[in-house]
Design an enzyme around this catalytic site. Structure first.
Site, PDB file in Angstrom:
ATOM      1  N   HIS A   2       0.814  -1.215   0.000  1.00  0.00           N
ATOM      2  CA  HIS A   2       0.000   0.000   0.000  1.00  0.00           C
ATOM      3  C   HIS A   2       0.845   1.261   0.000  1.00  0.00           C
ATOM      4  O   HIS A   2       0.320   2.373  -0.020  1.00  0.00           O
ATOM      5  CB  HIS A   2      -0.926  -0.030   1.224  1.00  0.00           C
ATOM      6  CG  HIS A   2      -2.081   0.905   1.140  1.00  0.00           C
ATOM      7  ND1 HIS A   2      -2.256   1.966   2.013  1.00  0.00           N
ATOM      8  CD2 HIS A   2      -3.133   0.947   0.282  1.00  0.00           C
ATOM      9  CE1 HIS A   2      -3.369   2.613   1.711  1.00  0.00           C
ATOM     10  NE2 HIS A   2      -3.920   2.027   0.669  1.00  0.00           N
TER      11      HIS A   2
ATOM     12  N   HIS B 107      -9.136  10.983   0.921  1.00  0.00           N
ATOM     13  CA  HIS B 107      -8.193   9.873   0.797  1.00  0.00           C
ATOM     14  C   HIS B 107      -6.910  10.144   1.584  1.00  0.00           C
ATOM     15  O   HIS B 107      -5.987   9.345   1.568  1.00  0.00           O
ATOM     16  CB  HIS B 107      -7.865   9.627  -0.685  1.00  0.00           C
ATOM     17  CG  HIS B 107      -7.226   8.321  -0.978  1.00  0.00           C
ATOM     18  ND1 HIS B 107      -5.884   8.190  -1.272  1.00  0.00           N
ATOM     19  CD2 HIS B 107      -7.734   7.068  -1.016  1.00  0.00           C
ATOM     20  CE1 HIS B 107      -5.598   6.914  -1.495  1.00  0.00           C
ATOM     21  NE2 HIS B 107      -6.692   6.218  -1.341  1.00  0.00           N
TER      22      HIS B 107
ATOM     23  N   LYS C  78      -4.016  10.801   4.553  1.00  0.00           N
ATOM     24  CA  LYS C  78      -3.518  10.108   5.739  1.00  0.00           C
ATOM     25  C   LYS C  78      -2.464  11.004   6.383  1.00  0.00           C
ATOM     26  O   LYS C  78      -1.260  10.767   6.294  1.00  0.00           O
ATOM     27  CB  LYS C  78      -2.892   8.755   5.385  1.00  0.00           C
ATOM     28  CG  LYS C  78      -3.798   7.827   4.558  1.00  0.00           C
ATOM     29  CD  LYS C  78      -3.479   7.901   3.093  1.00  0.00           C
ATOM     30  CE  LYS C  78      -4.125   6.816   2.266  1.00  0.00           C
ATOM     31  NZ  LYS C  78      -5.554   6.690   2.338  1.00  0.00           N
TER      32      LYS C  78
ATOM     33  N   ASP D 254       0.591  19.829  18.024  1.00  0.00           N
ATOM     34  CA  ASP D 254       1.197  21.075  18.489  1.00  0.00           C
ATOM     35  C   ASP D 254       1.720  21.895  17.309  1.00  0.00           C
ATOM     36  O   ASP D 254       1.071  21.954  16.280  1.00  0.00           O
ATOM     37  CB  ASP D 254       2.270  20.779  19.532  1.00  0.00           C
ATOM     38  CG  ASP D 254       1.656  20.237  20.833  1.00  0.00           C
ATOM     39  OD1 ASP D 254       0.451  20.458  21.049  1.00  0.00           O
ATOM     40  OD2 ASP D 254       2.378  19.583  21.604  1.00  0.00           O
TER      41      ASP D 254
ATOM     42  N   ASP E 153      17.348   9.277  -8.298  1.00  0.00           N
ATOM     43  CA  ASP E 153      18.794   9.520  -8.210  1.00  0.00           C
ATOM     44  C   ASP E 153      19.290   9.646  -6.768  1.00  0.00           C
ATOM     45  O   ASP E 153      20.337  10.244  -6.527  1.00  0.00           O
ATOM     46  CB  ASP E 153      19.183  10.793  -8.985  1.00  0.00           C
ATOM     47  CG  ASP E 153      19.048  10.621 -10.491  1.00  0.00           C
ATOM     48  OD1 ASP E 153      19.066   9.467 -10.956  1.00  0.00           O
ATOM     49  OD2 ASP E 153      18.887  11.639 -11.196  1.00  0.00           O
TER      50      ASP E 153
ATOM     51  N   LYS F 145       3.315   4.358  -1.203  1.00  0.00           N
ATOM     52  CA  LYS F 145       3.471   5.198  -2.386  1.00  0.00           C
ATOM     53  C   LYS F 145       4.770   5.983  -2.225  1.00  0.00           C
ATOM     54  O   LYS F 145       4.810   7.005  -1.531  1.00  0.00           O
ATOM     55  CB  LYS F 145       2.304   6.172  -2.557  1.00  0.00           C
ATOM     56  CG  LYS F 145       0.952   5.502  -2.840  1.00  0.00           C
ATOM     57  CD  LYS F 145       0.177   5.247  -1.592  1.00  0.00           C
ATOM     58  CE  LYS F 145      -1.209   4.685  -1.904  1.00  0.00           C
ATOM     59  NZ  LYS F 145      -1.913   4.224  -0.692  1.00  0.00           N
TER      60      LYS F 145
END
Length: 420
Positions: free
Chosen positions: A134, A313, A315, A320, A141, A136
């Site tokens: 899952h 979608h 996350k 603080d 380089d 991404k």
């Protein structure tokens, strides 16, 4: 000339075999840029890929054959043809609909394409639901890296329509890229070179940085071996240290009791805790599951918003004035108990403030806020069902990972040429 794609099985899943005890500490002196939605993310990633000179490491849960996927394919093919080493790791469930022709064009150009846990349909249904790749991550380089929740698909662009997703990622430049590169290389099945002075850490680095300076980044991840709870623990620890505010925006929210308790405890001691949940979900069950937890949190002062403009979608979270996290991990049983995930922790005041302002705009202008005095109906029934669903959902995905038939592997593709 026809191109055939052949699955070649490897003996061990790279996540478990290559990086089971890799811990990455805090790295200072980084530049971190927040990228909101595909409009900000895709141009930055594609520009970096076009400028690649030596190596591209890319892994994603979803890649579609739409305008975004075809543009990515063209860029990767051009990079491979000019001599750049290109390794692409895809999830067998999220990318299960990719055509052999699409993958074959990549492989024929010299792109190393790998599929995590590919499986054919059974009675027209995909069965490889659990233990998914899952993450991404894109590293170019070993100089610039991208990580977050955005897949390579057109539904992350506003012109997709009402179902376009609201999401976030970051671009990282600086010392932390070396850790992201090391991790991505290990997960791809390639043996990373050990940098001078780098070694596997026998003790976990501190969850909370001791340096108060900005520009600090730490890579954390979740696997199914020795890092099962790292992301969840990072959330719990940050919330336990919260003094002023905490904002969590998460698409699929159904965490375990320890994290729920820490959210509630922070609100009880006066921290301004806000949750941004899905109000227009792409998966209805996600909304129903999250709502089972509302009463528990609202009664102690947690403010809950439901984002209603389009599917959420994201996350992301902040605590603080300087702690933030962005990544692929939802706060649900799949992400916290089964999927292969990766987040970055960020200690940077300017980044924290920018993320806070973006989320505040979302909450004020595009969300429905749950009333504090909401009266739960059918209280006993909701309590009983909520208790059962909570424990079943929390442990069921992890149990499926022990089934003998479910042994995920990263399988490379090869282009084979046949004379016609």
């Amino acid at each position: 000339m026809n191109v055939a794609i052949e699955h070649i099985s490897t003996d061990q899943p790279p996540d478990e075999a290559k990086a089971r005890d890799l811990d990455y500490g805090w790295q200072s002196g980084n530049q971190v840029e927040l990228l909101e939605n595909g409009e900000a993310y895709f141009p930055k990633v594609f520009e970096a890929l076009r400028e690649a000179r030596r190596e591209i490491l890319l892994e994603t849960f979803i890649l579609f054959e739409d305008k975004v996927g075809h543009e990515l394919q063209g860029i990767l093919i051009e990079a491979a043809q000019r001599g750049v080493k290109v390794v692409v790791s895809l999830d067998g469930f999220g990318c299960g609909e990719l055509s052999p022709a699409f993958l074959g064009e990549l492989a024929e150009a010299g792109v190393a394409v790998q599929m995590f846990d590919p499986a054919s349909k059974t009675l027209g249904i995909r069965t490889n639901w659990f233990r998914r790749l899952h993450r991404k991550i894109v590293v170019v380089d070993a100089e610039v890296a991208f990580i977050g929740g955005i897949n390579f698909s057109a539904d992350h662009l506003g012109d997709y329509g009402p179902e376009a997703k609201q999401d976030y990622a970051v671009r990282v430049i600086g010392p932390a890229v070396a850790d992201l590169h090391h991790f991505a290389l290990a997960q791809s099945g390639r043996q990373p070179r050990t940098r001078r002075g780098w070694r596997r850490r026998q003790q976990r680095p501190a969850l909370w940085s001791t340096d108060k300076g900005d520009g600090q980044v730490r890579l954390i991840y979740r696997d199914n071996v020795q890092h099962r709870d790292d992301i969840e623990e990072a959330y719990i620890h940050a919330l336990s240290q919260a003094q002023k505010r905490a904002v969590i925006a998460n698409a699929y929210f159904f965490p375990g009791y320890r994290l729920l308790r820490e959210i509630r405890n922070a609100a009880r001691r006066g921290v301004q805790v806000q949750l941004i949940m899905q109000g227009q979900p792409d998966v209805l069950l996600a909304k129903l599951a999250a709502r089972m937890l509302y009463d528990y949190l609202l009664k102690d002062g947690v403010v809950i918003h439901e984002y209603c403009q389009r599917p959420l979608h994201g996350k992301v979270a902040l605590v603080d004035d300087d702690w933030s996290t962005v990544g692929s991990s939802n706060l649900d049983p799949l992400s916290l108990a089964l999927n292969l995930e990766a987040n970055v922790l960020i200690r940077d005041r300017a980044f924290n403030q920018q993320l806070y302002e973006r989320l505040e705009t979302l909450a004020k202008n595009h969300c429905q806020t749950m009333p504090e005095n909401r009266k739960p109906r059918l209280w006993l029934w909701r309590l009983t069902v909520g208790f059962l669903v909570f424990h079943v959902m929390r442990h069921f995905p992890a149990l499926t990972g022990w089934l003998p038939a479910h042994k995920p592997r990263l399988k490379p593709f090869e282009a084979q040429h046949h004379d016609v």
